[in-house]
Design a protein around this motif. Structure first.
Motif, PDB file in Angstrom:
ATOM      1  N   GLY A 110       0.976  -1.325   0.060  1.00 31.56           N
ATOM      2  CA  GLY A 110      -0.156   0.018   0.087  1.00 31.56           C
ATOM      3  C   GLY A 110       0.822   1.240  -0.077  1.00 31.56           C
ATOM      4  N   PHE A 111       2.285   1.190   0.149  1.00 28.83           N
ATOM      5  CA  PHE A 111       2.778   2.324   0.034  1.00 28.83           C
ATOM      6  C   PHE A 111       3.141   2.830  -1.467  1.00 28.83           C
ATOM      7  N   ASN A 112       3.480   4.001  -1.675  1.00 29.61           N
ATOM      8  CA  ASN A 112       3.776   4.440  -2.884  1.00 29.61           C
ATOM      9  C   ASN A 112       5.285   4.544  -2.983  1.00 29.61           C
ATOM     10  N   ALA A 113       5.724   3.949  -4.081  1.00 35.66           N
ATOM     11  CA  ALA A 113       7.026   3.677  -4.605  1.00 35.66           C
ATOM     12  C   ALA A 113       7.578   4.537  -5.651  1.00 35.66           C
ATOM     13  N   PHE A 114       8.827   5.276  -5.301  1.00 35.96           N
ATOM     14  CA  PHE A 114       9.399   6.118  -6.295  1.00 35.96           C
ATOM     15  C   PHE A 114      10.824   5.846  -6.624  1.00 35.96           C
ATOM     16  N   PRO A 115      11.293   5.901  -7.754  1.00 35.49           N
ATOM     17  CA  PRO A 115      12.815   5.665  -8.127  1.00 35.49           C
ATOM     18  C   PRO A 115      13.523   6.825  -7.693  1.00 35.49           C
ATOM     19  N   THR A 116      14.596   6.109  -6.723  1.00 29.96           N
ATOM     20  CA  THR A 116      15.555   7.077  -6.037  1.00 29.96           C
ATOM     21  C   THR A 116      16.032   8.114  -6.856  1.00 29.96           C
ATOM     22  N   GLY A 117      16.372   7.869  -8.461  1.00 28.13           N
ATOM     23  CA  GLY A 117      16.871   8.894  -9.216  1.00 28.13           C
ATOM     24  C   GLY A 117      15.745  10.216  -9.394  1.00 28.13           C
ATOM     25  N   MET A 118      14.468   9.672  -9.273  1.00 25.08           N
ATOM     26  CA  MET A 118      13.413  10.838  -9.125  1.00 25.08           C
ATOM     27  C   MET A 118      13.658  11.794  -7.999  1.00 25.08           C
ATOM     28  N   ILE A 119      13.681  11.024  -6.820  1.00 24.34           N
ATOM     29  CA  ILE A 119      13.990  11.948  -5.613  1.00 24.34           C
ATOM     30  C   ILE A 119      15.116  12.794  -5.614  1.00 24.34           C
ATOM     31  N   GLU A 120      16.161  12.229  -6.499  1.00 24.90           N
ATOM     32  CA  GLU A 120      17.562  13.097  -6.195  1.00 24.90           C
ATOM     33  C   GLU A 120      17.184  14.149  -7.436  1.00 24.90           C
ATOM     34  N   LYS A 121      16.615  14.118  -8.434  1.00 21.46           N
ATOM     35  CA  LYS A 121      16.158  15.254  -9.278  1.00 21.46           C
ATOM     36  C   LYS A 121      15.240  16.269  -8.469  1.00 21.46           C
ATOM     37  N   LEU A 122      14.405  15.838  -7.632  1.00 21.62           N
ATOM     38  CA  LEU A 122      13.455  16.828  -6.834  1.00 21.62           C
ATOM     39  C   LEU A 122      14.471  17.331  -5.672  1.00 21.62           C
ATOM     40  N   ARG A 123      15.349  16.966  -5.269  1.00 25.22           N
ATOM     41  CA  ARG A 123      16.300  17.377  -4.368  1.00 25.22           C
ATOM     42  C   ARG A 123      17.062  18.607  -4.894  1.00 25.22           C
ATOM     43  N   ARG A 124      17.559  18.066  -6.109  1.00 25.00           N
ATOM     44  CA  ARG A 124      18.520  18.944  -6.796  1.00 25.00           C
ATOM     45  C   ARG A 124      17.779  20.369  -7.215  1.00 25.00           C
ATOM     46  N   ALA A 125      16.405  20.293  -7.706  1.00 29.50           N
ATOM     47  CA  ALA A 125      15.643  21.354  -8.195  1.00 29.50           C
ATOM     48  C   ALA A 125      15.242  22.370  -7.011  1.00 29.50           C
ATOM     49  N   ASP A 126      15.418  21.819  -5.759  1.00 34.39           N
ATOM     50  CA  ASP A 126      14.902  22.695  -4.578  1.00 34.39           C
ATOM     51  C   ASP A 126      15.826  22.126  -3.535  1.00 34.39           C
ATOM     52  N   PRO A 127      16.898  22.323  -3.388  1.00 36.38           N
ATOM     53  CA  PRO A 127      17.690  21.598  -2.146  1.00 36.38           C
ATOM     54  C   PRO A 127      17.360  22.358  -0.908  1.00 36.38           C
ATOM     55  N   ASP A 128      16.987  23.383  -0.665  1.00 36.04           N
ATOM     56  CA  ASP A 128      16.397  23.869   0.506  1.00 36.04           C
ATOM     57  C   ASP A 128      15.321  23.359   1.199  1.00 36.04           C
ATOM     58  N   ASP A 129      14.607  22.712   0.378  1.00 39.82           N
ATOM     59  CA  ASP A 129      13.396  22.179   0.582  1.00 39.82           C
ATOM     60  C   ASP A 129      13.263  20.727   1.313  1.00 39.82           C
TER      61      ASP A 129
END
Length: 174
Positions: A18-37
């Motif tokens: 029931g968890f939502n799964a995400f590729p780690t690469g996608m999380i990395e892109k989100l982190r790079r787009a807004d590192p202060d978040d």
């Protein structure tokens, strides 16, 4: 939500599906787009390798979560107590090494994580936890080559206090 005939492992599998799964690469892109978040909120646990500022490296041998103090055996042999903020966990990578990260699919689990001792308990179960102010919590496993259910998901199911399994069936399965 007790299910007759279900073992603890089967119940944990139903929960994790029931968890939502995400590729780690996608999380990395989100982190790079807004590192202060983004913030890693994983708490240090017994067995973690740490760097103690201006002192050196060592391993946590005791953690007091209420007082936020850690007892560390330094590599030089000395034992010291430090505040959590005086030691940095020595992670090998910026994100967990396994190629998938998860977010809870149920708001009750999300509430448990953020408002109860969920972050401490998940950290003790071997998860690394990240928080985004915009997207919420994501967690992953920093390991590979072993049974994740035995080492992470079943301990988390227990710490979460879930009782979806049939205790009688569970006894027979052992």
């Amino acid at each position: 939500m007790l299910r007759k005939g279900m073992t603890r492992r089967e119940a944990a599998q139903v929960w994790v599906k029931g968890f939502n799964a995400f590729p780690t690469g996608m999380i990395e892109k989100l982190r790079r787009a807004d590192p202060d978040d983004w913030y890693e909120v994983t708490r240090p646990t017994v067995g973690d390798r740490v760097y103690v500022y201006d002192i050196g490296t060592g391993e946590i041998i005791r953690a007091s979560y209420k007082s936020r103090r850690l007892k560390i055996k330094l590599d030089i042999g000395d034992m010291i107590w430090v505040e959590e903020g005086e030691a940095e966990i020595d992670f090998y990578t910026g994100l967990p090494m396994w190629g998938t990260m998860w977010a809870f699919g149920d708001s009750c689990d999300e509430h448990w994580l953020s408002d109860d001792d969920g972050i401490v308990l998940m950290s003790k179960c071997g998860f690394r936890i990240f928080e985004s102010e915009e997207f919420g919590y994501f967690f992953g496993i920093d390991g590979a080559g072993y049974d994740f259910y035995e080492q992470h998901w079943l301990p988390l199911y227990k710490e979460r206090g879930l009782k979806w399994h049939d205790p009688e069936t569970d006894k027979k399965a052992v």
